[in-house]
Design an enzyme around this catalytic site. Structure first.
Site, PDB file in Angstrom:
ATOM      1  CE  LYS A 165      43.225  47.416  39.049  1.00 32.64           C
ATOM      2  NZ  LYS A 165      43.432  46.515  37.943  1.00 32.64           N
ATOM      3  CD1 TRP A 173      45.788  42.100  35.194  1.00 32.02           C
ATOM      4  CD2 TRP A 173      43.661  41.462  34.939  1.00 32.02           C
ATOM      5  NE1 TRP A 173      45.164  42.170  36.420  1.00 32.02           N
ATOM      6  CE2 TRP A 173      43.867  41.787  36.294  1.00 32.02           C
ATOM      7  CE3 TRP A 173      42.397  41.023  34.534  1.00 32.02           C
ATOM      8  CZ2 TRP A 173      42.850  41.698  37.258  1.00 32.02           C
ATOM      9  CZ3 TRP A 173      41.381  40.935  35.485  1.00 32.02           C
ATOM     10  CH2 TRP A 173      41.608  41.262  36.827  1.00 32.02           C
ATOM     11  CG  ASP A 186      44.572  46.223  30.310  1.00 30.42           C
ATOM     12  OD1 ASP A 186      44.517  47.311  30.906  1.00 30.42           O
ATOM     13  OD2 ASP A 186      44.191  45.140  30.821  1.00 30.42           O
TER      14      ASP A 186
HETATM   15  C1  LIG Z   1      42.666  45.434  37.340  1.00 30.99           C
HETATM   16  C2  LIG Z   1      43.004  45.143  35.942  1.00 30.99           C
HETATM   17  C3  LIG Z   1      42.039  44.647  35.039  1.00 30.99           C
HETATM   18  C4  LIG Z   1      40.630  44.338  35.447  1.00 30.99           C
HETATM   19  O1  LIG Z   1      39.923  45.484  35.681  1.00 30.99           O
HETATM   20  P1  LIG Z   1      38.362  45.456  36.001  1.00 30.99           P
HETATM   21  O2  LIG Z   1      38.017  46.906  35.911  1.00 30.99           O
HETATM   22  O3  LIG Z   1      38.192  44.875  37.371  1.00 30.99           O
HETATM   23  O4  LIG Z   1      37.689  44.653  34.960  1.00 30.99           O
HETATM   24  C5  LIG Z   1      42.422  44.444  33.734  1.00 30.99           C
HETATM   25  N1  LIG Z   1      43.673  44.699  33.330  1.00 30.99           N
HETATM   26  C6  LIG Z   1      44.619  45.165  34.157  1.00 30.99           C
HETATM   27  C7  LIG Z   1      46.001  45.431  33.643  1.00 30.99           C
HETATM   28  C8  LIG Z   1      44.311  45.396  35.491  1.00 30.99           C
HETATM   29  O5  LIG Z   1      45.273  45.854  36.325  1.00 30.99           O
END
Ligand SMILES: *Cc1c(COP(=O)(O)O)cnc(C)c1O
Length: 360
Positions: free
Chosen positions: A195, A101, A171
């Site tokens: 998540k 990511w 993030d």
């Molecule tokens: C799942 C995830 C993403 C991607 O998320 P989307 O909403 O599908 O774009 C980005 N960063 C992390 C840490 C993730 O777990």
């Protein structure tokens, strides 16, 4: 069939209480005679929903007044572009690469300016968090970027990097609301909610006000400007209204559970059950450095791909689903977010013990 224990990395389990409340309100939301899905985002009833959600999130995370909370769309992945488009005044940013990511975010930023990799753990398939106490931070970096919890590899930053005064952008998709956090240490924290908070389709951005400016990169689409969303309280256009409503219910559920301190205690307890077992198992082993272990995503292997596949299949038959590791790493991964009950983790470990006894 009843509900299973769902160990998916995302979309993931939601608290049963929240699902039941939403079911009760599905046809007639509190006397409005309609579902929240059918409601104008400009109505009084909806305004109350989104304002209450923001208020509860601010309370849970203790968000200082000089930060805005934005409920946006496009997933976490859209932030990979939105961050450089809005923040890259000098067209320089430093990225710490601790997984896929972070790497994707870095690649996206490279479209817009000079993105530097100042640390990486790719040499050991992202199984650790690099030492970030004294990194070569660029003199003119607009920000330093991290992915705080690495969903795929199961590592987490236990201490934030020393950014040497530069703005930290994180993030937090897979550790959102899993433990207390000092918001003031960040310029931006953001995450897709699927998540740990709610249904896919909502991304929450917590951003310090001085980072919200008109001065975005040339050609930045209106919808990708933080300012337009901040000026309109996330109602510039139709927001992901139903998703925000569910997030609001999850915030209230966390408050009832005792807030983020209590979530941390609960999450540490759940993770310890699994890690303690892994540490003494003769069949299974964890794949990351102990000091960097995530409380949320726990990858493990047997070392034999056929046995891994057998485990995933038999676990599913026992009501323990989505334990297959990410397609890029294989093995297994148990995601044990806030909504995973302790019984789910206990049942998983019981099952692992039995599997070990039969297959060692
Ligand atoms: C799942 C995830 C993403 C991607 O998320 P989307 O909403 O599908 O774009 C980005 N960063 C992390 C840490 C993730 O777990």
């Amino acid at each position: 069939m009843g509900r299973i224990f769902n160990f998916s990395a995302g979309p993931a389990m939601l608290p049963e209480e929240v699902l039941k409340e939403a079911a009760d309100e599905m046809l007639d939301y509190r006397g409005t005679g309609m579902s929240v899905m059918e409601m104008s985002h400009r109505s009084k009833a909806y305004e109350a929903i989104i304002q209450e959600a923001e208020k509860d999130l601010r309370e849970l995370m203790n968000i200082p007044d000089n930060y805005k909370v934005l409920f946006l769309q496009g997933g976490a992945s859209q932030q990979f572009a939105m961050i450089p488009l809005n923040l890259m005044k000098n067209k320089v940013a430093d990225y710490i690469i601790t997984g896929q990511w972070a790497k994707k975010a870095y690649k996206e930023a490279s479209i817009y300016g000079k993105a530097n990799v100042i640390a990486s753990s790719e040499d050991k398939t992202f199984s650790y968090i690099p030492d970030c106490s004294d990194l070569p931070i660029s003199e003119d970096a607009d920000y330093v970027y991290i992915c705080e919890n690495n969903t795929i590899y199961g590592t987490k930053f236990k201490t934030l990097p020393n950014t040497k005064g530069k703005t930290l952008v994180a993030d937090i998709s897979s550790c959102f609301l899993s433990e207390p956090v000092d918001v003031s240490k960040y310029g931006i924290l953001y995450g897709g909610v699927q998540k740990n908070i709610g249904p896919a389709g909502v991304v929450i951005v917590i951003i310090r006000e001085d980072l919200i400016t008109e001065d975005t990169l040339p050609g930045t689409p209106t919808m990708l400007k933080y300012k337009i969303h901040a000026d309109n309280q996330s109602l510039y256009n139709t927001p992901p209204a139903y998703g925000i409503y569910i997030c609001g219910k999850v915030f209230q559920w966390i408050k009832r559970m005792g807030g983020l301190e209590a979530m941390k205690v609960r999450n540490e307890k759940k993770a310890a059950i699994l890690y303690d077992f892994l540490d003494q198992s003769k069949l299974f082993k964890g794949t990351v450095e102990k000091k960097d272990r995530s409380l949320m995503n726990v990858p493990f292997i047997t070392g034999n791909t056929e046995l891994d596949a057998k485990f995933v299949k038999e676990a599913k038959e026992a009501g323990l689903e989505n334990l297959k590791g990410h397609r890029t790493v294989g093995g297994m991964r148990a995601s044990i977010y806030n909504a995973m009950p302790i019984e789910g983790v206990q049942k998983l470990v019981e099952f692992m013990k039995e599997f070990e006894a039969k297959n060692l």
